[in-house]
Design a protein around this motif. Structure first.
Motif, PDB file in Angstrom:
ATOM      1  N   LEU A   1     -38.810 -28.686 -84.421  1.00  0.00           N
ATOM      2  CA  LEU A   1     -39.929 -29.283 -85.148  1.00  0.00           C
ATOM      3  C   LEU A   1     -41.003 -28.273 -85.520  1.00  0.00           C
ATOM      4  CD1 LEU A   1     -40.461 -32.644 -83.221  1.00  0.00           C
ATOM      5  CD2 LEU A   1     -39.364 -32.294 -85.428  1.00  0.00           C
ATOM      6  N   LEU A   2     -41.369 -27.392 -84.573  1.00  0.00           N
ATOM      7  CA  LEU A   2     -42.470 -26.465 -84.790  1.00  0.00           C
ATOM      8  C   LEU A   2     -42.044 -25.044 -85.100  1.00  0.00           C
ATOM      9  CD1 LEU A   2     -44.760 -27.701 -81.870  1.00  0.00           C
ATOM     10  CD2 LEU A   2     -44.848 -28.375 -84.277  1.00  0.00           C
ATOM     11  N   GLY A   3     -40.802 -24.713 -84.810  1.00  0.00           N
ATOM     12  CA  GLY A   3     -40.320 -23.362 -85.060  1.00  0.00           C
ATOM     13  C   GLY A   3     -40.688 -22.364 -83.974  1.00  0.00           C
ATOM     14  N   VAL A   4     -41.234 -22.835 -82.853  1.00  0.00           N
ATOM     15  CA  VAL A   4     -41.648 -21.963 -81.751  1.00  0.00           C
ATOM     16  C   VAL A   4     -40.879 -22.384 -80.504  1.00  0.00           C
ATOM     17  CG1 VAL A   4     -43.585 -21.214 -80.340  1.00  0.00           C
ATOM     18  CG2 VAL A   4     -43.947 -21.740 -82.743  1.00  0.00           C
ATOM     19  N   GLU A   5     -40.371 -21.412 -79.777  1.00  0.00           N
ATOM     20  CA  GLU A   5     -39.634 -21.719 -78.552  1.00  0.00           C
ATOM     21  C   GLU A   5     -40.565 -22.290 -77.488  1.00  0.00           C
ATOM     22  OE1 GLU A   5     -37.443 -18.362 -77.174  1.00  0.00           O
ATOM     23  OE2 GLU A   5     -36.113 -18.370 -78.900  1.00  0.00           O
ATOM     24  N   CYS A   6     -40.032 -23.172 -76.663  1.00  0.00           N
ATOM     25  CA  CYS A   6     -40.810 -23.742 -75.567  1.00  0.00           C
ATOM     26  C   CYS A   6     -40.571 -22.923 -74.292  1.00  0.00           C
ATOM     27  CB  CYS A   6     -40.420 -25.200 -75.340  1.00  0.00           C
ATOM     28  SG  CYS A   6     -38.752 -25.442 -74.703  1.00  0.00           S
ATOM     29  N   THR A   7     -41.217 -23.322 -73.208  1.00  0.00           N
ATOM     30  CA  THR A   7     -41.068 -22.576 -71.957  1.00  0.00           C
ATOM     31  C   THR A   7     -39.694 -22.764 -71.327  1.00  0.00           C
ATOM     32  OG1 THR A   7     -42.058 -24.415 -70.734  1.00  0.00           O
ATOM     33  CG2 THR A   7     -43.531 -22.644 -71.441  1.00  0.00           C
ATOM     34  N   GLY A   8     -38.969 -23.757 -71.757  1.00  0.00           N
ATOM     35  CA  GLY A   8     -37.648 -24.002 -71.192  1.00  0.00           C
ATOM     36  C   GLY A   8     -36.502 -23.495 -72.037  1.00  0.00           C
ATOM     37  N   CYS A   9     -36.821 -22.913 -73.202  1.00  0.00           N
ATOM     38  CA  CYS A   9     -35.751 -22.412 -74.076  1.00  0.00           C
ATOM     39  C   CYS A   9     -34.957 -21.319 -73.357  1.00  0.00           C
ATOM     40  CB  CYS A   9     -36.333 -21.864 -75.371  1.00  0.00           C
ATOM     41  SG  CYS A   9     -36.740 -23.135 -76.568  1.00  0.00           S
ATOM     42  N   GLY A  10     -33.664 -21.498 -73.332  1.00  0.00           N
ATOM     43  CA  GLY A  10     -32.779 -20.550 -72.666  1.00  0.00           C
ATOM     44  C   GLY A  10     -32.324 -21.033 -71.310  1.00  0.00           C
ATOM     45  N   GLY A  11     -32.930 -22.082 -70.795  1.00  0.00           N
ATOM     46  CA  GLY A  11     -32.575 -22.580 -69.468  1.00  0.00           C
ATOM     47  C   GLY A  11     -31.159 -23.127 -69.383  1.00  0.00           C
ATOM     48  N   GLN A  12     -30.753 -23.893 -70.391  1.00  0.00           N
ATOM     49  CA  GLN A  12     -29.397 -24.444 -70.408  1.00  0.00           C
ATOM     50  C   GLN A  12     -28.356 -23.341 -70.513  1.00  0.00           C
ATOM     51  OE1 GLN A  12     -28.504 -27.571 -73.210  1.00  0.00           O
ATOM     52  NE2 GLN A  12     -30.676 -28.134 -73.291  1.00  0.00           N
ATOM     53  N   ARG A  13     -28.613 -22.413 -71.422  1.00  0.00           N
ATOM     54  CA  ARG A  13     -27.656 -21.312 -71.601  1.00  0.00           C
ATOM     55  C   ARG A  13     -27.592 -20.440 -70.350  1.00  0.00           C
ATOM     56  NH1 ARG A  13     -30.233 -19.019 -76.778  1.00  0.00           N
ATOM     57  NH2 ARG A  13     -31.981 -20.145 -75.881  1.00  0.00           N
ATOM     58  N   ALA A  14     -28.747 -20.240 -69.694  1.00  0.00           N
ATOM     59  CA  ALA A  14     -28.756 -19.452 -68.463  1.00  0.00           C
ATOM     60  C   ALA A  14     -27.988 -20.166 -67.357  1.00  0.00           C
ATOM     61  CB  ALA A  14     -30.194 -19.178 -68.028  1.00  0.00           C
ATOM     62  N   ALA A  15     -28.117 -21.480 -67.278  1.00  0.00           N
ATOM     63  CA  ALA A  15     -27.366 -22.235 -66.271  1.00  0.00           C
ATOM     64  C   ALA A  15     -25.861 -22.122 -66.517  1.00  0.00           C
ATOM     65  CB  ALA A  15     -27.806 -23.695 -66.269  1.00  0.00           C
ATOM     66  N   MET A  16     -25.465 -22.195 -67.772  1.00  0.00           N
ATOM     67  CA  MET A  16     -24.048 -22.047 -68.084  1.00  0.00           C
ATOM     68  C   MET A  16     -23.551 -20.644 -67.743  1.00  0.00           C
ATOM     69  SD  MET A  16     -23.036 -24.964 -68.979  1.00  0.00           S
ATOM     70  CE  MET A  16     -21.400 -24.492 -69.444  1.00  0.00           C
ATOM     71  N   LEU A  17     -24.364 -19.641 -68.044  1.00  0.00           N
ATOM     72  CA  LEU A  17     -23.980 -18.274 -67.691  1.00  0.00           C
ATOM     73  C   LEU A  17     -23.899 -18.100 -66.178  1.00  0.00           C
ATOM     74  CD1 LEU A  17     -26.149 -16.282 -70.258  1.00  0.00           C
ATOM     75  CD2 LEU A  17     -23.656 -16.405 -70.206  1.00  0.00           C
ATOM     76  N   LEU A  18     -24.805 -18.744 -65.461  1.00  0.00           N
ATOM     77  CA  LEU A  18     -24.798 -18.674 -64.002  1.00  0.00           C
ATOM     78  C   LEU A  18     -23.525 -19.295 -63.434  1.00  0.00           C
ATOM     79  CD1 LEU A  18     -26.639 -17.797 -61.628  1.00  0.00           C
ATOM     80  CD2 LEU A  18     -27.474 -20.128 -61.576  1.00  0.00           C
ATOM     81  N   PHE A  19     -23.117 -20.440 -63.985  1.00  0.00           N
ATOM     82  CA  PHE A  19     -21.891 -21.096 -63.515  1.00  0.00           C
ATOM     83  C   PHE A  19     -20.638 -20.303 -63.875  1.00  0.00           C
ATOM     84  CE2 PHE A  19     -24.463 -25.161 -63.736  1.00  0.00           C
ATOM     85  CZ  PHE A  19     -24.664 -25.188 -62.371  1.00  0.00           C
ATOM     86  N   ARG A  20     -20.702 -19.520 -64.936  1.00  0.00           N
ATOM     87  CA  ARG A  20     -19.570 -18.659 -65.311  1.00  0.00           C
ATOM     88  C   ARG A  20     -19.507 -17.379 -64.508  1.00  0.00           C
ATOM     89  NH1 ARG A  20     -20.593 -18.778 -71.655  1.00  0.00           N
ATOM     90  NH2 ARG A  20     -20.211 -20.982 -71.982  1.00  0.00           N
ATOM     91  N   GLY A  21     -20.580 -17.093 -63.755  1.00  0.00           N
ATOM     92  CA  GLY A  21     -20.600 -15.884 -62.944  1.00  0.00           C
ATOM     93  C   GLY A  21     -21.224 -14.687 -63.631  1.00  0.00           C
TER      94      GLY A  21
END
Length: 90
Positions: free
Chosen positions: A9-29
């Protein structure tokens, strides 16, 4: 992955942007990549593990530990967000 409403909506990342991808990377090792994607991933994992354990085992100073971990996470999230915003603009 869920899209970031703030970014779409605003074009600016929020403080949680990247959290989902980081969790997936963490689960992949892929631990270092998870940290670079979202630096608070490990401190949040420690907080969630502590909260889960605290459901079953009560500690003497569990409230103080929870508050300390929450403040620690807030500082890391805010610091990483500020760093990311200044890094984008410069």
């Amino acid at each position: 992955m869920f899209p970031c409403v703030n970014k779409s909506l605003l074009g600016v990342e929020c403080t949680g942007c990247g959290g989902q991808r980081a969790a997936m990377l963490l689960f992949r090792g892929e631990f270092s990549q998870a940290f670079f994607m979202y630096p608070a991933i490990y401190s949040l994992a420690i907080l969630f593990i502590f909260l889960l354990v605290n459901l079953f085992i009560k500690f003497k100073y569990d409230y103080n530990i929870k508050i300390g971990l929450i403040i620690f996470n807030a500082v890391i999230i805010a610091g990483a967000y500020i760093f990311k915003m200044f890094h984008i603009f410069y």
